[in-house]
Design a protein around this motif. Structure first.
Motif, short mmCIF file in Angstrom:
data_model
loop_
_atom_site.label_atom_id
_atom_site.label_comp_id
_atom_site.label_asym_id
_atom_site.label_seq_id
_atom_site.Cartn_x
_atom_site.Cartn_y
_atom_site.Cartn_z
N GLY A 1 0.94 -1.39 0.05
CA GLY A 1 0.00 0.12 -0.19
C GLY A 1 1.02 1.19 0.00
O GLY A 1 1.48 1.46 1.12
N ALA B 1 -3.89 3.84 1.02
CA ALA B 1 -5.02 3.38 -0.06
C ALA B 1 -5.54 4.95 -0.44
O ALA B 1 -6.67 5.19 -0.16
CB ALA B 1 -5.86 2.67 0.35
N LYS C 1 -7.54 1.38 5.32
CA LYS C 1 -8.16 0.94 4.16
C LYS C 1 -7.45 -0.06 3.35
O LYS C 1 -7.91 -0.94 2.75
CB LYS C 1 -8.45 2.13 3.26
CG LYS C 1 -9.48 2.96 4.01
CD LYS C 1 -10.90 2.30 3.76
CE LYS C 1 -12.20 3.41 4.16
NZ LYS C 1 -13.31 2.44 4.11
N ALA C 2 -5.84 0.19 3.34
CA ALA C 2 -4.87 -0.64 2.72
C ALA C 2 -4.97 -1.84 3.33
O ALA C 2 -5.09 -2.91 2.59
CB ALA C 2 -3.70 0.13 2.52
N GLN D 1 -7.33 -3.52 4.77
CA GLN D 1 -8.62 -4.05 4.38
C GLN D 1 -8.40 -4.92 3.01
O GLN D 1 -9.02 -5.91 2.71
CB GLN D 1 -9.64 -3.24 4.27
CG GLN D 1 -9.98 -2.79 5.82
CD GLN D 1 -11.14 -1.47 5.63
OE1 GLN D 1 -11.69 -1.38 4.71
NE2 GLN D 1 -11.31 -0.95 7.01
N GLN D 2 -7.51 -4.41 2.25
CA GLN D 2 -7.55 -4.70 0.68
C GLN D 2 -6.48 -5.95 0.58
O GLN D 2 -5.91 -6.37 -0.23
CB GLN D 2 -6.95 -3.82 -0.05
CG GLN D 2 -7.88 -2.67 -0.36
CD GLN D 2 -9.22 -2.84 -0.48
OE1 GLN D 2 -9.52 -3.91 -1.36
NE2 GLN D 2 -10.10 -2.33 0.28
N LYS D 3 -5.78 -6.42 2.01
CA LYS D 3 -4.93 -7.75 2.11
C LYS D 3 -3.55 -7.08 1.72
O LYS D 3 -2.92 -8.06 1.08
CB LYS D 3 -5.38 -8.59 1.37
CG LYS D 3 -7.16 -9.04 1.84
CD LYS D 3 -7.06 -9.29 3.24
CE LYS D 3 -8.51 -9.85 3.73
NZ LYS D 3 -8.68 -9.92 5.19
N PRO E 1 -4.59 -0.64 -4.30
CA PRO E 1 -4.74 -2.10 -3.89
C PRO E 1 -5.93 -2.48 -4.08
O PRO E 1 -5.99 -3.56 -4.14
CB PRO E 1 -4.15 -2.00 -2.45
CG PRO E 1 -4.33 -0.76 -2.14
CD PRO E 1 -4.15 0.19 -3.11
N HIS E 2 -6.89 -1.78 -3.88
CA HIS E 2 -8.40 -2.38 -4.14
C HIS E 2 -8.74 -2.76 -5.49
O HIS E 2 -9.65 -3.52 -5.94
CB HIS E 2 -9.27 -1.12 -3.53
CG HIS E 2 -9.50 -0.09 -4.60
ND1 HIS E 2 -8.05 1.03 -4.54
CD2 HIS E 2 -10.26 0.44 -5.51
CE1 HIS E 2 -8.65 1.85 -5.30
NE2 HIS E 2 -9.68 1.81 -5.80
N LYS F 1 -6.48 -5.90 -6.22
CA LYS F 1 -7.02 -7.07 -5.78
C LYS F 1 -7.86 -8.00 -6.35
O LYS F 1 -8.22 -9.15 -6.40
CB LYS F 1 -7.66 -6.76 -4.42
CG LYS F 1 -8.31 -7.77 -3.51
CD LYS F 1 -9.22 -7.11 -2.24
CE LYS F 1 -9.86 -8.23 -1.50
NZ LYS F 1 -10.78 -7.48 -0.45
N LYS F 2 -8.47 -7.38 -7.53
CA LYS F 2 -9.26 -7.95 -8.44
C LYS F 2 -8.70 -8.54 -9.72
O LYS F 2 -9.28 -8.82 -10.65
CB LYS F 2 -10.24 -7.01 -8.87
CG LYS F 2 -11.24 -6.46 -7.87
CD LYS F 2 -12.19 -5.38 -8.14
CE LYS F 2 -12.69 -4.55 -7.20
NZ LYS F 2 -13.74 -3.37 -7.67
#
Length: 559
Positions: free
Chosen positions: A201, A205, A219-220, A222-224, A443-444, A447-448
Motif C-alpha cells: 500500500g 490507499a 483501508k489498505a 482491508q485490501q490484504k 490496492p483495491h 486485488k481484483k
C-alpha cells in the motif's frame, strides 16, 4: 460550347478537389494525433497520482481531463467515419467553417499538449514504450484490420483513377512483419509464470482515503496488502512524520491556521503545530479520484477528522497487524536543526516501537553502515540500480525501482519491488516479468486481478499472427479483383443502350450508375480523357453526364 464546358469542368473541380484533399489530410493528421494522445492518457492513468500532483503544482487546477479527452476522441471518430464515407463515395467533404475551426483547434491543442508533456513530464513517455509490450500484439491486429478495411476505398481509387498502389503494398508489408519486432514478457509458457506479486500500500490507499493518514493505511490493510509504504519527513523538534510534499499546503489546512507560513518547508514546523492541522478536509473538497461520492456517512465523517500521521503511529499499526513497512526518508534543509541528526531520529523511533526490525525495509542510502551497526536486522533496500556485487557489499537484499527502470536482467538477479503499479495491465506485465512485489496507490483495484489479463505461448502468438496476415492478404486481393471486374463491366456497355434506358423511370442509384457507364463509353470513343473522368467521378459532378443523357431522351420523347 462543348469545349468551353469541358474546360470549366476540368479546371474548377480540380482546384476544389485539391482544396478538399488538404482539409481531409488535416482531418486525418488531427485524428491520428488525438488517437495517440488519448492512448497516452489511457496508459498514463497508472500515474494519475503523479499527474494530479503536477497539475496542481504547475497549473493550480483540478479537472477530469480523462473525460474531456475521451469526449473529443468519440467526436473525432464519428467525424472521421463520415469523412471516409464521403471519400469512398467520391463526394466532396464540404466542411462548414465551424468544422474547420474545430479541426485546427484540436490539431493545435494536441501539438501544444505533446510539447507541454515533453517539458514538464518528460519521463512519462516511458509508460508508452512499456505499454506497447502489453498492447503491441493487439494494436498490430487492430491496425492490420483497419488498413485492410480501408482497402475497399483505396482499391476503388486505384482502379477508377489508374493510380499506383505501391504505398498501400508497402504499408501492408510493414504491418505483416511488425510481429518480428514485438517482444512481450506475457508471450511465454504458462508453466513458467511465477507467483502472484505481493501488493504494498503506497501511502496507504490514497484513492479511498487521504494519503498518509491512519485511515488510508487501514483501508489498505482491508485490501490484504502485505506491507505499507510511506514518505517520512523530520519536524523542527525531531519527530518523524509522514508527508509527501515539500510543503503542507496541498494536504492540510495550513493556509487557514498558518497563512503566512503555508509555503514554508514542512520540516520547519514543530510537531505540536503539525498535529493541529487537519489532513482530511482537502480530500473531501478536491475529490481527486472521484471516490468521495461512494463513501459511507461514517467514512465521510472519519475523513473530515484525520490528522497528520507520525512514523510511530504507522509502525504501531504495522506491528499490530503483522505487516512490513517500507519508507523513504527526506533529509531536512541545511539550515534545519536536525540536518545532521535525521537518520538518528528515525532509528530511535524504530528501536522504541514494538515492530520487529526485520519487518522494516530501510531505503535511504545515507549512513548505511551506521544504520546496519545500530539495527542489524533491518532489511536493507535501495532505490538505485547497482551491480550485484556492490549490492552484496552494502548488505542490500532488495531493490525498489520505478517501473521504467525494472528490466528482466535486474529482476532475475535480485528481489525487486516496482512502483507505482495501479493499473491491471501494468500489474499483469510485472507479473509476467517475475517481479516479487509492487507498490500501488490502488490496492483495491489490483486485488481484483487473480491472473494476468493475457498470457500466450510463442506458438500461439505465431499462429494468430500468420492467420491474421493470410486473412488480410486474401481480403485485399479479393477487393482489388472485385473492383477491377466491376469497372471492366461498366466499360462494356453501349452508350445508345444507356440513353434509351435513361428514358425509363428507374431508381436514382441505377441512373447514376448509367451516367458513369456513358462517360466511360465516351472516353473509349475519344470524347474525353481519363483525367477528366477522375475529376467527374471524384467530385460527384453529374451535370455533364446528365445533360448528355437527358438531351437525347427529351428528343426521343418528342418524336
Amino acid at each position: 460550347m462543348s469545349v468551353w464546358r469541358t474546360h470549366v469542368f476540368t479546371s474548377l473541380p480540380v482546384f476544389v478537389f485539391q482544396w478538399e484533399c488538404s482539409w481531409f489530410f488535416l482531418l486525418c493528421c488531427s485524428f491520428l494525433l488525438l488517437l495517440v494522445w488519448s492512448y497516452f492518457w489511457l496508459e498514463a492513468r497508472n500515474d494519475y497520482n503523479d499527474s494530479f500532483f503536477l497539475l496542481l503544482l504547475y497549473l493550480c487546477i483540478i479537472f477530469n481531463y480523462y473525460f474531456i479527452y475521451n469526449l473529443l476522441l468519440y467526436f473525432y471518430f464519428f467525424f472521421q467515419i463520415l469523412a471516409l464515407c464521403h471519400i469512398a463515395l467520391g463526394q466532396q467533404l464540404n466542411l462548414f467553417w465551424i468544422h474547420k475551426i474545430v479541426v485546427l483547434a484540436i490539431l493545435l491543442s494536441t501539438i501544444t499538449g505533446v510539447v507541454s508533456i515533453d517539458d514538464f513530464w518528460q519521463d512519462e513517455w516511458d509508460i508508452v514504450i512499456i505499454s506497447l509490450q502489453f498492447t503491441g500484439p493487439f494494436l498490430h491486429i487492430g491496425a492490420l484490420a483497419a488498413v485492410t478495411a480501408l482497402g475497399w476505398v483505396i482499391a476503388n481509387q486505384v482502379v477508377r483513377m489508374e493510380r499506383s498502389s505501391e504505398l498501400k503494398v508497402i504499408i501492408l508489408l510493414v504491418l505483416y512483419l511488425v510481429p518480428l519486432f514485438i517482444s512481450s514478457p506475457c508471450i511465454m509458457d504458462r508453466s513458467k509464470l511465477g507467483p502472484r506479486p505481493a501488493v504494498i500500500g503506497r501511502r496507504g490507499a490514497p484513492m479511498l482515503a487521504p494519503e498518509h493518514t491512519i485511515m488510508s493505511f487501514s483501508k489498505a490493510l482491508q485490501q490484504k496488502v502485505t506491507a505499507l509504504e510511506a514518505d517520512v519527513t523530520i519536524s523542527l523538534d525531531g519527530v518523524p512524520f509522514l508527508m509527501r510534499d515539500r510543503t503542507l499546503r496541498r494536504t492540510t489546512n495550513v493556509g487557514k491556521l498558518f497563512p503566512a507560513r503555508q509555503d514554508h518547508d514542512a520540516s520547519f514546523f514543530n510537531w505540536t503545530e503539525i498535529r493541529s492541522l487537519n489532513a482530511g478536509l482537502w480530500f473531501l473538497r478536491d475529490d481527486p479520484y472521484w471516490t468521495v461520492q461512494y463513501m459511507s456517512e461514517k467514512d465521510h465523517n472519519r475523513t473530515a477528522n484525520q490528522t497528520v500521521c507520525s512514523l510511530t503511529e504507522l509502525l504501531r499499526l504495522a506491528a499490530r497487524t503483522n505487516r512490513s513497512v517500507i519508507f523513504s526518508l527526506r533529509r531536512p534543509p541545511p539550515q534545519h536543526p536536525r540536518h545532521q541528526l535525521w537518520v538518528s531520529d528515525a532509528l530511535k523511533v524504530i528501536q522504541r516501537s514494538s515492530i520487529l526490525p526485520e519487518q522494516v525495509m530501510w531505503t535511504p542510502d545515507w549512513y548505511r553502515k551506521k544504520v546496519r551497526a545500530a539495527v542489524p536486522l533491518l532489511q536493507q533496500t535501495s532505490d538505485e540500480k547497482l551491480p550485484v556485487a556492490e549490492l552484496k557489499e552494502r548488505g542490500i537484499s532488495s531493490l525498489t525501482l520505478h517501473y521504467s527502470q525494472a528490466r528482466a536482467q535486474d529482476i532475475s538477479n535480485v528481489s525487486v519491488n516496482v512502483y507505482p503499479v495501479n493499473e491491471p495491465w501494468l500489474y499483469s506485465l510485472m507479473w509476467c516479468s517475475g517481479v516479487q512485489s509492487v507498490s500501488s496507490d490502488a490496492p483495491h483495484i489490483l486485488k481484483k486481478v487473480p491472473n494476468p489479463i493475457w498470457i500466450m505461448s510463442a506458438d500461439e502468438y505465431g499462429l494468430i499472427w500468420i492467420t491474421s496476415d493470410l486473412i488480410s492478404v486474401a481480403t485485399v486481393i479479393g477487393i482489388f479483383i472485385f473492383q477491377k471486374w466491376k469497372m471492366s463491366g461498366m466499360r462494356s456497355y453501349n452508350p445508345e443502350q444507356i440513353m434509351l434506358s435513361a428514358v425509363v423511370r428507374r431508381p436514382s442509384r441505377d441512373v447514376n450508375l448509367m451516367k458513369e457507364k456513358l462517360i466511360f463509353s465516351e472516353i473509349s470513343n475519344g470524347v474525353g480523357s481519363t483525367d477528366e473522368l477522375s475529376v467527374y467521378t471524384e467530385n460527384g459532378l453529374d451535370a455533364y453526364a446528365c445533360d448528355d443523357i437527358m438531351m437525347p431522351a427529351r428528343h426521343a420523347s418528342k418524336l
